[in-house]
Write a protein that holds these residues in place. Structure first.
Motif, PDB file in Angstrom:
ATOM      1  N   GLY A   1       0.796  -1.226   0.000  1.00 53.90           N
ATOM      2  CA  GLY A   1       0.000   0.000   0.000  1.00 53.90           C
ATOM      3  C   GLY A   1       0.826   1.274   0.000  1.00 53.90           C
ATOM      4  N   GLY A   2       2.130   1.150  -0.264  1.00 54.53           N
ATOM      5  CA  GLY A   2       2.984   2.335  -0.257  1.00 54.53           C
ATOM      6  C   GLY A   2       2.883   3.148  -1.531  1.00 54.53           C
ATOM      7  N   VAL A   3       3.167   4.443  -1.409  1.00 57.14           N
ATOM      8  CA  VAL A   3       3.166   5.341  -2.570  1.00 57.14           C
ATOM      9  C   VAL A   3       4.410   6.217  -2.547  1.00 57.14           C
ATOM     10  N   ILE A   4       4.836   6.633  -3.719  1.00 61.54           N
ATOM     11  CA  ILE A   4       5.953   7.570  -3.856  1.00 61.54           C
ATOM     12  C   ILE A   4       5.376   8.961  -4.095  1.00 61.54           C
ATOM     13  N   ARG A   5       5.715   9.888  -3.219  1.00 63.85           N
ATOM     14  CA  ARG A   5       5.237  11.268  -3.371  1.00 63.85           C
ATOM     15  C   ARG A   5       6.321  12.179  -3.941  1.00 63.85           C
ATOM     16  N   SER A   6       7.577  11.741  -3.823  1.00 65.08           N
ATOM     17  CA  SER A   6       8.695  12.572  -4.261  1.00 65.08           C
ATOM     18  C   SER A   6       9.902  11.674  -4.479  1.00 65.08           C
ATOM     19  N   LEU A   7      10.775  12.068  -5.394  1.00 61.44           N
ATOM     20  CA  LEU A   7      12.033  11.332  -5.578  1.00 61.44           C
ATOM     21  C   LEU A   7      13.167  12.032  -4.864  1.00 61.44           C
ATOM     22  N   ASP A   8      12.830  13.106  -4.153  1.00 58.79           N
ATOM     23  CA  ASP A   8      13.888  13.942  -3.588  1.00 58.79           C
ATOM     24  C   ASP A   8      13.977  13.855  -2.069  1.00 58.79           C
ATOM     25  N   ASN A   9      13.542  12.738  -1.499  1.00 58.33           N
ATOM     26  CA  ASN A   9      13.758  12.544  -0.067  1.00 58.33           C
ATOM     27  C   ASN A   9      14.058  11.076   0.231  1.00 58.33           C
TER      28      ASN A   9
END
Lengths: 323, 323
Positions: A315-323
Motif C-alpha cells: 500500500g505504499g506510494v511515492i510522493r517525491s524522488l527527492d527525499n
C-alpha cells in the motif's frame, strides 16, 4: 552496469503524447501546466483542431511527431486504446526507437508483451493513472484530472532506472502519487477495482431498464452511483476491460460464486449471508486505507525493483524522488 | 361511497413520526419546516436527546406519543426498520386505531400484509421516499433530504381517498414528486434499482478487499462509486433488502445469468458480449428518463386507483394535487 542517473527537477525534457483523448489530452495539459515542453499526435483532425484551438501543439502527422520526439529525446506517452497500441509501437520502433516510452493504458501485461515483441523494452516503463470520467475526447480533458490521483508505474524486471525516474517525475508533476507495481499484479488488481466495477455497472443498468419506466422512475442515488460507469461508450469499455480477459474472468468467477451464495441463502432462509459483512468490511478498509510514503527511493540501487514492488504491495506510494 | 374529500393546503393536520433515524428524523425536520405540527417517538434516549437539542418534539414514551396522535388526529408515519414494524402496529391498533397511517419503509408488500393483519388497512397508505445516504441516525438528518426526490405512494385496492391525499400532500410539502404504485410492483422495481445495487456493492467491495492493500490502493472513482452503499451498516442493509427476498432473489437470478454469459464469452472469445451495449442503453434510458406530470388527479373518482397505477407504470409523477 549502474543505471542510477541523477536528474534535476528542472531538466524535465520533452513529452510526446500519442493520442489526445481524455487521458492523453489531460496529460498534455497537465505537462504543459507543469512547465514541460509537450506536444502530441491525434488521429482525428477534429481532435487536432480542438486541441489547437485551446493552444496546444497537436498534429495528425504521426511521422512528423515521432521524428520530433526522436530529435528532442522526448518521453513518448502512448495514450491510445489497447487495440491501437501495436500500430503505434511499429511506428515508434521505426522512427524513435531510442526514446523513453511509457503508456497510460488500463492494462499492463499485454502492453509489456507488445513492447517486447517490438524490441522496445529497454527504455519502456508502463504507467496507468487511476483517473478518468465516463466522458471522452478532447472536450473532456482537464489539466487537473490527475491531481491527487494514484498513478501505477511499472517496476518489472530489467526496468531502466533513468527511464523509470523520468516517468515517475512526470506522474508526480501531474499531481499524482505513484504506486510501484509489476504488470501481472497490476492487471489482477485492476480486474477487481476497475474492470469488475464496469461489468457490474452494466448488469445493474440492464436490470434497471428491464424494470421499465416505473423502475427507472423510482431509481435514486444507489442506482445512479452503481451505474455511473455504464455511461461510458461501449467501445471504450471493451477497450478497457477485454484486454484483461483472463484476470477479469477469474474475478467474475469469484463474484458469480458470491452472488449465487447470497441468492441461495436469500431464497432458502430469507437472509443474504456473509456478503453483507464482508462487503462492509471491504468498503471500510477502502475508506480507511493509508497511503504510506515510500522514501529513500534510489533507482538503480541493487534490489531497487523488488524493494519497490514489495512496498507497493503493502500500500505504499511515492510522493517525491527527492527525499 | 364517495371517498373524495376536499382538503385545503392550509389544513395540514398533525404528523406523528415513529422512529427518528435518517429518514424519519429528516421527515420530522421537513414537516416542521413546511409548517406542520409534528412530533415523534424514538426508542433510544440518545436519539431523543439529540432531537430535543435541535429543538424537536421527540419522546421515548411510545404510549404517550400515540395517545397524542389519537387526540390530534395525526397522520402517523412509521419510520422504523422492517423488523420493528409489527410491534409499532400492535401499539397503534391499541392506542390510535382511527389515525391515518403511512410508512417510509423500503418495501411495501410485507408492510401491507402486516397492516391488514392488525386490522389497520382502512386508513393506511404505504409510502417510500427514494432518498437516503449511507449514514444513519439523528445526526445524519436533513430537512432537505427529500427535495427533488421521488416518493412512492401506494394506490393499492381500497385505498381511502382522504388518507391518500394527506400522504401525497406531505410528500409534496417535503419537496418530493410522487410516483403512484401498488405494493407488488413497487417491490419488484426496488429489487432492481435499490436492493440489487446494495448486493452488487457488497460483492464489489469484497472483491476489492480480497486484492489486498495494492488493489485498494489503486482503487479510484469507479470502485468508490460502485461500493458507496456498501458503507451502510450491515444491519440496515439486511433490514432494507431481506424483507424483499423473493423479488430480490428473482432479480439476482437474472443478474447471475448475465454475469455467467459475460464471463463465458470473455473466457472463450475475449469479449464481454451483449451486456456492454444493454448496460449502456439502460444507463442512457435512466439519464434521459422524463418525469411526465400526472394532472387532474381526483382521489375517489371511479377508477382513480387504476388510472394512477397505470400513470405511474408509464413513468408519471404527481407534482401537485391542485391542478
Amino acid at each position: 552496469m549502474c543505471q542510477s542517473v541523477p536528474m534535476s527537477n528542472n531538466a524535465r525534457g520533452a513529452i510526446c503524447v500519442l493520442g489526445t483523448g481524455l487521458i492523453g489530452g489531460s496529460l498534455l495539459r497537465a505537462a504543459v501546466a507543469s512547465g514541460y515542453e509537450a506536444f502530441g499526435f491525434n488521429r482525428s483532425q477534429s481532435g487536432v483542431d480542438a486541441a489547437a484551438a485551446d493552444g496546444f501543439d497537436v498534429s495528425s502527422d504521426l511521422v512528423a511527431v515521432l521524428r520530433r520526439a526522436a530529435t528532442t529525446d522526448a518521453l513518448i506517452v502512448i495514450a491510445v486504446p489497447m487495440p491501437a497500441v501495436d500500430a503505434m509501437l511499429t511506428k515508434i520502433a521505426e522512427l524513435a526507437p531510442d526514446c523513453d516510452i511509457t503508456d497510460v493504458v488500463s492494462i499492463k501485461g499485454p502492453i509489456l508483451e507488445a513492447v517486447r515483441a517490438h524490441g522496445l523494452s529497454a527504455r519502456f516503463v508502463g504507467g496507468h493513472p487511476m483517473a478518468g470520467t465516463s466522458q471522452s475526447g478532447w472536450a473532456a480533458t482537464d489539466s487537473e484530472l490527475f491531481d491527487g490521483a494514484v498513478w501505477a508505474v511499472g517496476v518489472d524486471p530489467d526496468t531502466n532506472a533513468a527511464s523509470w525516474e523520468r516517468v515517475v517525475r512526470l506522474a508526480i508533476d501531474c499531481g499524482s502519487v505513484v504506486v510501484p507495481v509489476v504488470a501481472e499484479e497490476h492487471d489482477q488488481a485492476v480486474a477487481r477495482i476497475s474492470h469488475l466495477p464496469h461489468v457490474l455497472a452494466e448488469v445493474l443498468a440492464s436490470s434497471g431498464a428491464t424494470g421499465g419506466a416505473l423502475a427507472l422512475g423510482l431509481a435514486a442515488g444507489s442506482f445512479r452511483d452503481g451505474t455511473r460507469v455504464a455511461g461510458t461508450a461501449p467501445d471504450l469499455v471493451r477497450a478497457i476491460c477485454e484486454p484483461n480477459a483472463t484476470a477479469l474472468a477469474d474475478v467474475l468467477d469469484e463474484t458469480i460464486d458470491a452472488l449465487i451464495a447470497a441468492r441461495t441463502t436469500l431464497r432458502e432462509n430469507g437472509d443474504l449471508g456473509a456478503v453483507v459483512e464482508t462487503g462492509y468490511a471491504g468498503r471500510t478498509a477502502f475508506e480507511n486505507r493509508v497511503q504510506r510514503e515510500i522514501t529513500d527511493v534510489t533507482p538503480g540501487k541493487p534490489g531497487w525493483l523488488d524493494d519497490l514492488r514489495r512496498a507497493g504491495q503493502a500500500g505504499g506510494v511515492i510522493r517525491s524522488l527527492d527525499n
